[in-house]
Design an enzyme around this catalytic site. Structure first.
Site, short mmCIF file in Angstrom:
data_model
loop_
_atom_site.label_atom_id
_atom_site.label_comp_id
_atom_site.label_asym_id
_atom_site.label_seq_id
_atom_site.Cartn_x
_atom_site.Cartn_y
_atom_site.Cartn_z
N SER A 126 0.88 -1.26 -0.01
CA SER A 126 -0.22 0.02 -0.20
C SER A 126 0.70 1.33 -0.26
CB SER A 126 -0.83 -0.11 1.28
OG SER A 126 -1.51 1.43 1.28
N TYR A 151 -2.29 -0.55 10.57
CA TYR A 151 -2.53 -1.13 9.29
C TYR A 151 -1.35 -0.98 8.28
CZ TYR A 151 -3.77 -1.41 4.41
OH TYR A 151 -3.66 -1.61 2.96
N LYS A 155 2.00 -3.49 6.65
CA LYS A 155 2.38 -3.47 5.07
C LYS A 155 3.75 -3.48 5.38
CE LYS A 155 -1.51 -4.13 3.37
NZ LYS A 155 -1.80 -5.20 2.76
#
Ligand code: WQD
Length: 341
Positions: A126, A151, A155
């Site tokens: 991302s 989050y 990643k």
């Protein structure tokens, strides 16, 4: 012997569109998904679009026994790893669940790959790994880190795990695809994004306001240093994002090592530009109210996609109008009951 590409989390928004793209290209796909954020009926949509119903295994990708069973049952040649929790706000409230799930899923899949002699992985990363940024387009050499939420950290940690693995095992290939803002739906309107509860992201929220399911859009800030004061993002059609995975998979087969690519358009669109475009192409109204900035938001987040354009031979082709039109078709088909959520 027939070989398969395993899509972990392949029943989700990006996974299902990638499955459609691969199946249309004649690639055999097997999907493993725990259905924690998707529905098995997505398979009906994939089959209606492609004419192929890929094998589906409902399993937790952190469950080693279950994942081994997938590799024992299907001759897997490569993995596209989507499985993971992805809600930014929820990750702030439940950091342990995000670290445990997202990292355990990746580590379990990597262990199973090693034990079954599978050395190619495409990873769902991302743009969040770039953190705040300066407002200029991100290149793959832009500094990473400074993620504003767990989050994004998962990643970034996953990327580090894959870099270290490739350094330790020269046979392994990991392609890190850094998504910008995926929106829209397959042109058929038979599969699309199905956010649980009230959407966090802009496009699904706009769709539900236009459809009368929500009263109005809250525009989070109009005092950013942007042309109209609202946040600017690099929206990319979900079908273009999906074709980026096929390009990465094809390229990966002859390029060991760990490689990152931005999947974006390089074009910035503000909140109000997206809303105006959505209203114009679909002939609908999107009532809206300007509110204060949302915490964690940045003014501009833009991709420099030139590396993927040049090296992968991939380029986003669909326009913002296509994104708005295809998203609305999906929203309307869901209400007609003819879509597959
Ligand atoms: C876009 C713009 C908001 C909702 C997120 C994740 C990122 C990635 C993509 C996974 C911003 C504004 C939004 C609303 C608004 N996901 N907005 N009203 O935050 O750029 O990125 O999704 O990888 O990790 O962070 O996307 O769609 O939430 O916001 O005004 O109701 O729309 O302020 O400017 P974002 P978004």
């Amino acid at each position: 012997m027939k070989e398969y590409v395993l899509l972990t989390g392949g029943m989700g928004f990006i996974g299902s569109h990638t499955a459609v793209c691969l199946l249309k290209a004649g690639v055999n796909v097997v999907i493993a998904d725990d259905l924690s954020n998707s529905s098995a009926s997505v398979l009906d949509g994939v089959e209606a679009i492609t004419g192929v119903r890929p094998p589906f295994v409902r399993c937790d990708c952190a469950d080693r026994t279950a994942v081994d069973r997938v590799f024992d049952t299907y001759p897997v040649s490569a993995v596209i790893h989507f499985a993971g929790y992805k809600a930014v706000g929820e990750s702030v409230e439940k950091p342990l669940a995000y670290y445990r799930n997202n990292l355990n899923c990746l580590l379990t899949v990597l262990d199973a790959m090693r034990d079954h002699g599978v050395n190619t992985l495409v990873f769902s990363s991302s743009a969040t790994v770039y953190g705040e940024g300066t407002g200029r387009p991100f290149t793959e050499s832009s500094p990473t880190g400074g993620c504003t939420n767990p989050y994004g950290q998962t990643k970034l940690m996953a990327e580090q795990i894959l870099k270290d693995l490739c350094r330790a095992d020269a046979r392994f290939t990991a392609v890190l695809l850094r998504y910008f803002n995926p929106v829209g739906a397959d042109e058929s309107g038979l599969i699309g994004e199905t956010p649980r509860g009230v959407p966090n992201n802009l496009m699904p929220y706009v769709m539900q306001v236009a459809d009368g399911r929500l009263p109005h859009l809250r525009v989070y800030g109009n005092d950013y240093p942007t042309p109209d004061g609202t946040g600017v993002r690099d929206y990319i059609h979900i079908s273009d994002l999906a074709s980026g995975h096929l390009a990465a998979l094809t390229w990966a087969s002859s390029h060991p090592g760990c490689h990152a690519f931005n999947l974006g358009t390089g074009t910035g669109t503000s909140v109000l530009e997206l809303v105006h475009t959505f209203e114009r192409v679909n002939g609908v109204a999107v009532p809206r109210v300007v509110e204060g900035r949302r915490s964690g938001d940045t003014a501009v987040c833009l991709a420099d996609p030139s590396l993927a354009n040049r090296v992968l031979g991939w380029r986003a082709e669909r326009t913002l109008e296509d994104m708005c039109r295809d998203a609305w078709r999906w929203e309307k088909k869901q209400n007609e009951g003819t879509a597959h959520e």
